[in-house]
Scaffold this motif. Sequence first.
Motif, PDB file in Angstrom:
ATOM      1  N   VAL A   1      42.149   3.500 -16.540  1.00 49.90           N
ATOM      2  CA  VAL A   1      43.068   3.388 -15.846  1.00 49.90           C
ATOM      3  C   VAL A   1      43.695   2.044 -15.713  1.00 49.90           C
ATOM      4  O   VAL A   1      44.919   1.453 -15.386  1.00 49.90           O
ATOM      5  CB  VAL A   1      42.590   3.754 -14.300  1.00 49.90           C
ATOM      6  N   LYS A   2      42.866   1.252 -16.015  1.00 50.97           N
ATOM      7  CA  LYS A   2      43.598  -0.159 -15.582  1.00 50.97           C
ATOM      8  C   LYS A   2      43.782  -0.548 -17.041  1.00 50.97           C
ATOM      9  O   LYS A   2      44.316  -1.875 -17.077  1.00 50.97           O
ATOM     10  CB  LYS A   2      41.554  -1.398 -15.508  1.00 50.97           C
ATOM     11  N   GLY A   3      44.013   0.061 -18.295  1.00 44.40           N
ATOM     12  CA  GLY A   3      44.554  -0.129 -19.520  1.00 44.40           C
ATOM     13  C   GLY A   3      44.069  -1.100 -20.234  1.00 44.40           C
ATOM     14  O   GLY A   3      45.064  -1.805 -20.770  1.00 44.40           O
ATOM     15  N   GLU A   4      42.392  -1.214 -20.159  1.00 46.32           N
ATOM     16  CA  GLU A   4      42.373  -1.966 -21.353  1.00 46.32           C
ATOM     17  C   GLU A   4      41.921  -1.668 -22.567  1.00 46.32           C
ATOM     18  O   GLU A   4      41.850  -0.097 -22.408  1.00 46.32           O
ATOM     19  CB  GLU A   4      39.867  -1.822 -19.985  1.00 46.32           C
ATOM     20  N   LYS A   5      42.041  -2.036 -23.425  1.00 49.61           N
ATOM     21  CA  LYS A   5      41.623  -1.602 -24.717  1.00 49.61           C
ATOM     22  C   LYS A   5      40.370  -1.869 -24.894  1.00 49.61           C
ATOM     23  O   LYS A   5      39.328  -2.291 -24.591  1.00 49.61           O
ATOM     24  CB  LYS A   5      42.292  -2.814 -26.097  1.00 49.61           C
TER      25      LYS A   5
ATOM     26  N   VAL B   1      38.130   1.014 -25.027  1.00 50.40           N
ATOM     27  CA  VAL B   1      37.187   1.886 -23.819  1.00 50.40           C
ATOM     28  C   VAL B   1      36.187   1.825 -24.754  1.00 50.40           C
ATOM     29  O   VAL B   1      35.623   3.092 -25.053  1.00 50.40           O
ATOM     30  CB  VAL B   1      37.997   2.728 -23.887  1.00 50.40           C
ATOM     31  N   GLY B   2      35.266   1.787 -23.849  1.00 47.72           N
ATOM     32  CA  GLY B   2      33.874   1.535 -24.721  1.00 47.72           C
ATOM     33  C   GLY B   2      32.517   1.073 -23.408  1.00 47.72           C
ATOM     34  O   GLY B   2      32.898   0.884 -21.893  1.00 47.72           O
ATOM     35  N   PHE B   3      31.398   1.123 -23.690  1.00 49.23           N
ATOM     36  CA  PHE B   3      30.958  -0.079 -22.722  1.00 49.23           C
ATOM     37  C   PHE B   3      30.587  -0.942 -22.567  1.00 49.23           C
ATOM     38  O   PHE B   3      30.778  -1.833 -23.622  1.00 49.23           O
ATOM     39  CB  PHE B   3      28.702   0.580 -23.377  1.00 49.23           C
ATOM     40  N   PRO B   4      30.569  -1.147 -21.449  1.00 48.72           N
ATOM     41  CA  PRO B   4      30.626  -2.220 -21.002  1.00 48.72           C
ATOM     42  C   PRO B   4      29.498  -3.953 -21.967  1.00 48.72           C
ATOM     43  O   PRO B   4      28.593  -3.047 -22.060  1.00 48.72           O
ATOM     44  CB  PRO B   4      30.271  -2.705 -19.294  1.00 48.72           C
ATOM     45  N   SER B   5      29.929  -4.436 -22.198  1.00 49.82           N
ATOM     46  CA  SER B   5      29.336  -5.653 -22.541  1.00 49.82           C
ATOM     47  C   SER B   5      28.975  -6.619 -21.646  1.00 49.82           C
ATOM     48  O   SER B   5      29.431  -7.172 -20.744  1.00 49.82           O
ATOM     49  CB  SER B   5      29.819  -6.399 -24.244  1.00 49.82           C
TER      50      SER B   5
ATOM     51  N   ILE C   1      31.341   7.892 -18.400  1.00 52.90           N
ATOM     52  CA  ILE C   1      32.386   8.665 -18.738  1.00 52.90           C
ATOM     53  C   ILE C   1      33.580   8.030 -17.261  1.00 52.90           C
ATOM     54  O   ILE C   1      34.665   7.812 -17.478  1.00 52.90           O
ATOM     55  CB  ILE C   1      32.327  10.203 -18.297  1.00 52.90           C
ATOM     56  N   GLN C   2      32.952   7.816 -16.390  1.00 52.03           N
ATOM     57  CA  GLN C   2      33.891   7.406 -14.839  1.00 52.03           C
ATOM     58  C   GLN C   2      33.494   5.831 -15.254  1.00 52.03           C
ATOM     59  O   GLN C   2      34.864   5.085 -15.256  1.00 52.03           O
ATOM     60  CB  GLN C   2      32.088   7.106 -13.844  1.00 52.03           C
ATOM     61  N   TRP C   3      32.847   5.241 -16.635  1.00 51.77           N
ATOM     62  CA  TRP C   3      33.225   3.407 -16.920  1.00 51.77           C
ATOM     63  C   TRP C   3      34.558   3.609 -17.975  1.00 51.77           C
ATOM     64  O   TRP C   3      35.329   2.975 -17.774  1.00 51.77           O
ATOM     65  CB  TRP C   3      32.121   2.540 -17.392  1.00 51.77           C
TER      66      TRP C   3
ATOM     67  N   GLU D   1      18.187  15.697 -16.443  1.00 59.10           N
ATOM     68  CA  GLU D   1      19.039  15.141 -15.542  1.00 59.10           C
ATOM     69  C   GLU D   1      18.963  13.584 -15.630  1.00 59.10           C
ATOM     70  O   GLU D   1      20.032  12.860 -15.514  1.00 59.10           O
ATOM     71  CB  GLU D   1      18.035  15.453 -14.553  1.00 59.10           C
ATOM     72  N   GLU D   2      18.443  12.977 -15.856  1.00 58.98           N
ATOM     73  CA  GLU D   2      18.749  11.175 -16.417  1.00 58.98           C
ATOM     74  C   GLU D   2      19.342  11.469 -17.003  1.00 58.98           C
ATOM     75  O   GLU D   2      20.919  10.630 -17.361  1.00 58.98           O
ATOM     76  CB  GLU D   2      17.251  10.807 -16.689  1.00 58.98           C
ATOM     77  N   THR D   3      19.587  11.989 -18.883  1.00 59.19           N
ATOM     78  CA  THR D   3      20.607  11.787 -19.385  1.00 59.19           C
ATOM     79  C   THR D   3      21.822  12.177 -19.027  1.00 59.19           C
ATOM     80  O   THR D   3      23.333  12.203 -18.997  1.00 59.19           O
ATOM     81  CB  THR D   3      20.544  13.116 -20.311  1.00 59.19           C
ATOM     82  N   LEU D   4      21.694  12.888 -18.513  1.00 54.46           N
ATOM     83  CA  LEU D   4      23.559  13.578 -17.417  1.00 54.46           C
ATOM     84  C   LEU D   4      24.014  12.731 -16.659  1.00 54.46           C
ATOM     85  O   LEU D   4      25.079  12.449 -16.280  1.00 54.46           O
ATOM     86  CB  LEU D   4      22.739  15.022 -16.309  1.00 54.46           C
ATOM     87  N   ARG D   5      23.428  11.827 -15.652  1.00 56.24           N
ATOM     88  CA  ARG D   5      23.617  10.728 -14.666  1.00 56.24           C
ATOM     89  C   ARG D   5      23.821   9.359 -15.660  1.00 56.24           C
ATOM     90  O   ARG D   5      25.339   9.393 -15.553  1.00 56.24           O
ATOM     91  CB  ARG D   5      22.903  10.296 -14.081  1.00 56.24           C
TER      92      ARG D   5
END
Length: 70
Positions: A60-64, A66-70, A52-54, A42-46
């Motif tokens: 959508v914001k058109g940022e280049k 697309v990865g995990f936030p820094s 995926i949401q990030w 369940e933790e892995t799914l969250r």
Amino acid sequence: MQGVDTSNLEAAQKKYDELKQPCDELVEQRDAIRDEQQRLYEETLRTAETIIQWRAYRLVKGEKGVGFPS
């Protein structure tokens, strides 16, 4: 009337009890492992959902990049 000899039954019950205890302990361990596996799943799914949401947000914001936030 004669008494019934229960010595074999008592010995068998004692042996059963000796063998049942480790089995019961293994069942408890198995159940604890299953609970932990479910929690981790369940933790892995969250976590995956958050990633995926990030990434969708950044797309959508058109940022280049697309990865995990820094």
